[in-house]
Design an enzyme around this catalytic site. Structure first.
Site, PDB file in Angstrom:
ATOM      1  N   LYS A  79       0.849  -1.182   0.000  1.00 50.73           N
ATOM      2  CA  LYS A  79       0.000   0.000   0.000  1.00 50.73           C
ATOM      3  C   LYS A  79       0.891   1.240   0.000  1.00 50.73           C
ATOM      4  CE  LYS A  79      -3.935   1.895   2.636  1.00 50.73           C
ATOM      5  NZ  LYS A  79      -4.833   1.641   3.790  1.00 50.73           N
ATOM      6  N   SER A 154      -9.571   1.556   2.829  1.00 48.28           N
ATOM      7  CA  SER A 154      -8.726   2.315   1.926  1.00 48.28           C
ATOM      8  C   SER A 154      -7.677   1.461   1.208  1.00 48.28           C
ATOM      9  CB  SER A 154      -8.007   3.425   2.728  1.00 48.28           C
ATOM     10  OG  SER A 154      -7.205   2.853   3.750  1.00 48.28           O
ATOM     11  N   SER A 178      -9.844  -0.989   7.048  1.00 51.87           N
ATOM     12  CA  SER A 178      -9.292  -0.781   5.706  1.00 51.87           C
ATOM     13  C   SER A 178      -8.488  -1.934   5.131  1.00 51.87           C
ATOM     14  CB  SER A 178      -8.429   0.488   5.695  1.00 51.87           C
ATOM     15  OG  SER A 178      -9.246   1.631   5.803  1.00 51.87           O
TER      16      SER A 178
END
Length: 485
Positions: A79, A154, A178
């Site tokens: 990420k 996210s 997330s």
């Protein structure tokens, strides 16, 4: 896809058996990205030159013989809020579009020490603020099961890349769900460890008392291997827990006989899609058949979790994001009139709408005259939510429910309704506030879209969480289903 359908152990055996090279795996990863990422848009930055150079070096080591760890040579994605030396780390924000870090975060260092190959950085909601990946300042990632739908957020890019077979595993971060929610939406396995188990050093902070790094994989066994590699105390992180790290893989016995499961009525009540509830109840029948027992319980303060979370997380975000001012790093506005004008223009131009919304909310909650009414009260509610979990865990080994109240929704469907978007995290947020571990595993489909089962454990008892998730996986085939891109 055949290579990327294999378990990590199977690929490892082929590597050490000289049936495969690391270069083969890296080639397969970039080929798959080339075939699918125009549709999925999971990656923000590719590390092709670095990955191929690593493959050459690792293949030399492989030829020389000797012991190799299970993550050796395996293509992985990160990420884009985890700092990586020499590779852009943007947090999917225009504010950091030129940020080239000079060091690696601890989790990144540990993956490099395990000799995984970093394929690239994955798309996300800007500064991890969002639940659909539509808040990326670059482009939305799309769900590999249906590219008209969101992948969750996210960590949407991290989940979509694994689901699309672009990498073997990825790392995401979980503040209020997330990792787990996008894993559920994309039909993969996402683990949020106990707060403090994995170092946050090098993770660009959103809400420091909630953020936690964890793995996203295709199956539970792989999740245990990745967690083994990244867990552990780090003196660089003041919130890191100095606890003994057990052998997580030894817990994957398939035996859950006698396990006591609590099912919160708040997690399967009003607002939960009937197909999601049906899939969760079917999963509980699987556990019954394996000798576990379950009964309904109550987590009475669940209804206050979303409100408390958004006050606490926004307050911490307001404080953490104050460092982004155009002075030390990040993009600086052109032609300001003075220093204050530079701050104002840099932050106005650099941050997206959702980030601004949360900074404003947090600044308000922390301001004089409102601190006690909002932030302090939210902290007290957080304590009550943690006590709810503590009371249930006095009688039960695990808590089980859905990961999200509905399957994925269409891109653009909720983007203009922040409150509805926030409520998508109603069953993941309480877990984050309590700081306990939870995993999402695929447990069915609704109209062709995956459904996630959330398994929640006691603090630092990831072994039981993984054991229960693995046992369920052995008797179902949901995790073996693949999207047809």
């Amino acid at each position: 896809m055949a290579l990327f359908d294999m378990r990590l152990q199977e690929v490892h055996n082929k590597l050490v058996g000289k049936e495969l090279t690391v270069a083969d795996l890296v080639d397969a990863s970039f080929n798959r990205i080339g075939q699918t990422d125009e549709a999925v848009r999971a990656f923000l930055t590719l590390n092709e030159e670095g990955a191929r150079a690593s493959a050459v070096e690792l293949d030399k080591q492989l030829a020389a013989g000797g012991e190799r760890g299970l993550l050796f040579g395996l293509p992985a994605g990160l990420k884009d809020n985890m700092v990586t030396e020499g590779l852009l780390t943007t947090c999917a924000s225009q504010f950091l579009r030129n940020y080239d870090p000079i060091y690696d975060g601890t989790a990144v260092k540990k993956l490099k020490a395990a000799q995984s190959v970093l394929i690239g950085k994955l798309n996300m909601d800007e500064f991890a603020m969002g639940g659909s990946n539509e808040n990326s300042s670059y482009y939305p990632t799309r769900n590999p099961w249906n590219t008209d739908y969101v992948p969750g957020g996210s960590s949407g890019g991290s989940a979509a890349a694994v689901a699309a077979g672009q990498v073997y595993f990825s790392l995401g971060s979980d503040t209020g769900g997330s990792i787990r929610q996008p894993a559920a939406y994309c039909g993969v396995v996402g683990l949020k460890p106990t707060y403090g188990l994995v170092s946050r050093f090098g993770l660009v902070a959103f809400a420091s008392s909630l953020d936690q790094i964890g793995p996203i994989t295709k199956n539970v066994e792989d999740s245990a291997y990745v967690l083994q590699a990244i867990a552990g105390y780090d003196h660089m992180d003041s919130t890191s827990a100095n606890v003994e790290i057990p052998d997580y893989t030894s817990a994957l016995t398939g035996d859950v006989k006698g396990l006591r499961i609590g099912v919160p009525k708040e997690y399967i009540g009003q607002g939960v899609d009937p197909k999601v509830k049906e899939a969760v109840l079917a999963a509980l029948k699987v556990y019954e058949s394996l000798g576990a027992t379950w009964e309904e319980v109550s987590l009475p303060h669940t209804e206050y979790a979303v409100a408390a979370y958004y006050i606490l997380a926004s307050s911490e975000a307001s404080s953490n994001l104050a460092r982004f001012d155009g002075v030390r790093y990040g993009v600086r506005a052109d032609n300001p009139d003075n220093l204050i004008d530079m701050y104002r223009k840099s932050r106005s131009q650099g941050f997206g709408a959702e980030v601004k919304r949360r900074i404003m909310l947090g600044t308000y909650a922390l301001s004089s005259g409102y601190y006690d009414a909002y932030y302090l009260k939210a902290q007290k509610v957080r304590t009550l939510i943690k006590q709810d979990f503590d009371q249930v865990f006095e009688k039960f080994d695990l808590i089980i429910g859905p990961t999200a109240p509905t399957p994925a929704f269409r891109i653009g469907e909720q983007v203009g309704d922040p409150l509805t978007m926030y409520l998508n995290d109603i069953v993941t947020i309480p877990v984050s506030l309590a700081g306990v571990p939870a995993i999402s595993v695929p447990c069915g489909f609704a109209d062709g879209l995956p459904i996630g089962l959330q398994i929640i454990g006691k603090a630092f008892d990831e072994r039981t969480v993984l054991r229960a998730a693995h046992a369920y996986e052995q008797y179902t085939d949901h995790h073996q289903q693949r999207p047809q891109l």
